[in-house]
Design a protein around this motif. Structure first.
Motif, PDB file in Angstrom:
ATOM      1  N   THR A 217       0.840  -1.191   0.000  1.00 30.02           N
ATOM      2  CA  THR A 217       0.000   0.000   0.000  1.00 30.02           C
ATOM      3  C   THR A 217       0.874   1.240   0.000  1.00 30.02           C
ATOM      4  OG1 THR A 217      -0.161  -0.087   2.417  1.00 30.02           O
ATOM      5  CG2 THR A 217      -1.913  -1.168   1.147  1.00 30.02           C
ATOM      6  N   ALA A 220      -1.824   7.829  -0.607  1.00 33.52           N
ATOM      7  CA  ALA A 220      -2.484   8.572  -1.670  1.00 33.52           C
ATOM      8  C   ALA A 220      -2.066   8.118  -3.061  1.00 33.52           C
ATOM      9  CB  ALA A 220      -2.196  10.065  -1.506  1.00 33.52           C
ATOM     10  N   ASP A 221      -1.011   7.301  -3.144  1.00 25.51           N
ATOM     11  CA  ASP A 221      -0.567   6.770  -4.438  1.00 25.51           C
ATOM     12  C   ASP A 221      -1.176   5.396  -4.718  1.00 25.51           C
ATOM     13  OD1 ASP A 221       0.933   7.001  -6.833  1.00 25.51           O
ATOM     14  OD2 ASP A 221       2.467   5.656  -6.021  1.00 25.51           O
ATOM     15  N   GLY A 222      -2.122   4.955  -3.911  1.00 25.92           N
ATOM     16  CA  GLY A 222      -2.785   3.682  -4.183  1.00 25.92           C
ATOM     17  C   GLY A 222      -2.026   2.498  -3.635  1.00 25.92           C
ATOM     18  N   CYS A 223      -1.788   1.497  -4.485  1.00 26.73           N
ATOM     19  CA  CYS A 223      -1.060   0.314  -4.034  1.00 26.73           C
ATOM     20  C   CYS A 223      -0.455  -0.411  -5.229  1.00 26.73           C
ATOM     21  CB  CYS A 223      -1.976  -0.641  -3.258  1.00 26.73           C
ATOM     22  SG  CYS A 223      -3.204  -1.485  -4.269  1.00 26.73           S
ATOM     23  N   ALA A 238      -5.141   5.112  -6.181  1.00 31.81           N
ATOM     24  CA  ALA A 238      -6.019   5.311  -5.031  1.00 31.81           C
ATOM     25  C   ALA A 238      -7.388   5.770  -5.509  1.00 31.81           C
ATOM     26  CB  ALA A 238      -5.415   6.342  -4.085  1.00 31.81           C
ATOM     27  N   ARG A 240     -10.830   8.213  -4.790  1.00 28.85           N
ATOM     28  CA  ARG A 240     -11.130   9.494  -4.153  1.00 28.85           C
ATOM     29  C   ARG A 240     -12.031   9.262  -2.948  1.00 28.85           C
ATOM     30  NH1 ARG A 240     -13.612  13.467  -8.244  1.00 28.85           N
ATOM     31  NH2 ARG A 240     -11.509  13.190  -9.105  1.00 28.85           N
ATOM     32  N   PHE A 255      -7.933  -1.692   4.775  1.00 27.50           N
ATOM     33  CA  PHE A 255      -7.543  -2.278   3.488  1.00 27.50           C
ATOM     34  C   PHE A 255      -7.370  -3.788   3.646  1.00 27.50           C
ATOM     35  CE2 PHE A 255      -4.797  -3.877   0.264  1.00 27.50           C
ATOM     36  CZ  PHE A 255      -4.931  -3.072  -0.845  1.00 27.50           C
ATOM     37  N   ARG A 274      -9.389  -3.574  -5.197  1.00 30.60           N
ATOM     38  CA  ARG A 274     -10.329  -2.452  -5.225  1.00 30.60           C
ATOM     39  C   ARG A 274     -11.136  -2.373  -3.925  1.00 30.60           C
ATOM     40  NH1 ARG A 274     -10.250  -3.810 -10.825  1.00 30.60           N
ATOM     41  NH2 ARG A 274     -11.914  -5.362 -10.613  1.00 30.60           N
ATOM     42  N   LEU A 277      -8.798  -0.699  -1.441  1.00 32.84           N
ATOM     43  CA  LEU A 277      -8.604   0.733  -1.668  1.00 32.84           C
ATOM     44  C   LEU A 277      -9.812   1.541  -1.210  1.00 32.84           C
ATOM     45  CD1 LEU A 277      -6.941   0.550  -5.189  1.00 32.84           C
ATOM     46  CD2 LEU A 277      -5.832   1.315  -3.074  1.00 32.84           C
ATOM     47  N   ALA A 281      -9.804   4.159   1.989  1.00 32.58           N
ATOM     48  CA  ALA A 281     -10.187   5.560   1.822  1.00 32.58           C
ATOM     49  C   ALA A 281     -11.298   5.928   2.803  1.00 32.58           C
ATOM     50  CB  ALA A 281     -10.637   5.805   0.384  1.00 32.58           C
TER      51      ALA A 281
END
Length: 310
Positions: A217, A220-223, A238, A240, A255, A274, A277, A281
């Motif tokens: 992970t 803010a850059d996702g995974c 990531a 919103r 997550f 997904r 993520l 969030a």
């Protein structure tokens, strides 16, 4: 949802990672170097990684059991109360060392620094007459990286159960984490300390261990996802958040719980990512630790309408 069973078997046994977070909201990180800094009200929450994974799995409809050491103290009572309120089955083992604690400094953007109190001695061991019956009644085991938890691997392998873990901010070298990294079927970790070595470390976990899936992970850059047989990790953006970010505490645990939910209900690994993520969030929208979790229906609805961040 998980299938109906004739016998009460747990989908997930979470081992280790109970504690209490004291959350302090500060004007900036690091906080000002002054004798006294005024802050908003300070709150204690039943937190830490195992609590978050157990609560998240339970909220998603997985039959969840949680076992860990806590103290016979007010902080242990807070952990017991939070889990009981949520309906999570908890097996506490009392230790004189007391309940683990951490102080989380959280700035105005939701970024945090955690000061972790690792008070439990290295000699602590979970009695086999406690964990063996739980293993036999569980489909899957999630090990927090408590030192005592590494000593369960032989029994887990003998039981034929799958096992996952979260290495958190492992640097890819610290030997403390290696049992967890190389003896787990699903490995989660943070990309925070890996820099340009991200792909190398993820590949080494697969090459040197038994993992079929590794997820790093990246906030803010996702995974990043690597499965056995792939040469390089795949990046997932990531999503919103549905509102302002208040506190990132517990996002990684949310997550992990949602990813495991997807995996244990037979979803493709990309869909599991997904799920993770979106759940991560959502965890950032509430102040404190593990304040809000999605149920399975809401998770799927939010995944369907998720928008990439940025």
């Amino acid at each position: 949802m998980p299938p109906v069973r004739k016998d009460p078997v747990h989908d997930v046994l979470v081992v280790g990672g109970a504690g209490v977070d004291t959350v302090v909201r500060v004007p900036s990180l690091p906080p000002p170097a002054r004798d006294s800094v005024g802050v908003p009200p300070i709150h204690d929450y039943a937190g830490h990684t195992g609590t978050g994974v157990a609560l998240g799995c339970h909220a998603l409809g997985l039959a969840t059991r949680f076992v860990d050491f806590i103290g016979d103290d007010p902080y242990g009572a807070l952990v017991r109360s939070r889990l009981a309120e949520a309906g999570v089955e908890f097996t506490p083992v009392v230790t004189e060392a007391g309940t683990r604690r951490s102080v989380n400094l959280v700035d105005g953007t939701g970024v945090r620094t955690s000061l972790y109190d690792a008070r439990h001695p290295d000699t602590l061991r979970l009695p086999r007459d406690v964990h063996l019956p739980l293993l036999r009644r569980s489909r899957h085991v999630h090990l927090s990286i408590m030192d005592f938890a590494r000593h369960l691997y032989d029994d887990i392998e003998a039981s034929g159960r799958t096992v996952s873990t979260d290495l958190h901010d492992w640097d890819g070298e610290n030997p403390y984490h290696q049992d967890f990294a190389y003896r787990s079927d699903v490995v989660l970790l943070s990309a925070a300390n890996l820099g340009g070595r991200l792909a190398e470390v993820m590949a080494s976990i697969v090459a040197r261990g038994r993992a079929s899936v590794v997820v790093a992970t990246a906030g803010a850059d996702g995974c990043h996802l690597l499965t056995r047989g792939e040469r390089t990790p795949r990046h997932f953006a990531a999503v919103r958040p549905d509102g302002p970010v208040l506190d990132a505490s517990g996002a990684g645990d949310a997550f992990a719980a949602a990813f495991l939910f997807g995996r244990l209900t037979g979803r493709p690994v990309e869909e599991c990512v997904r799920y993770g993520l979106v759940a991560g969030a959502h965890a950032c929208l509430s102040a404190g630790t593990h304040g809000s979790f999605l149920d399975a229906g809401e998770l799927r609805r939010r995944v369907a309408r998720a928008v990439p961040a940025g």
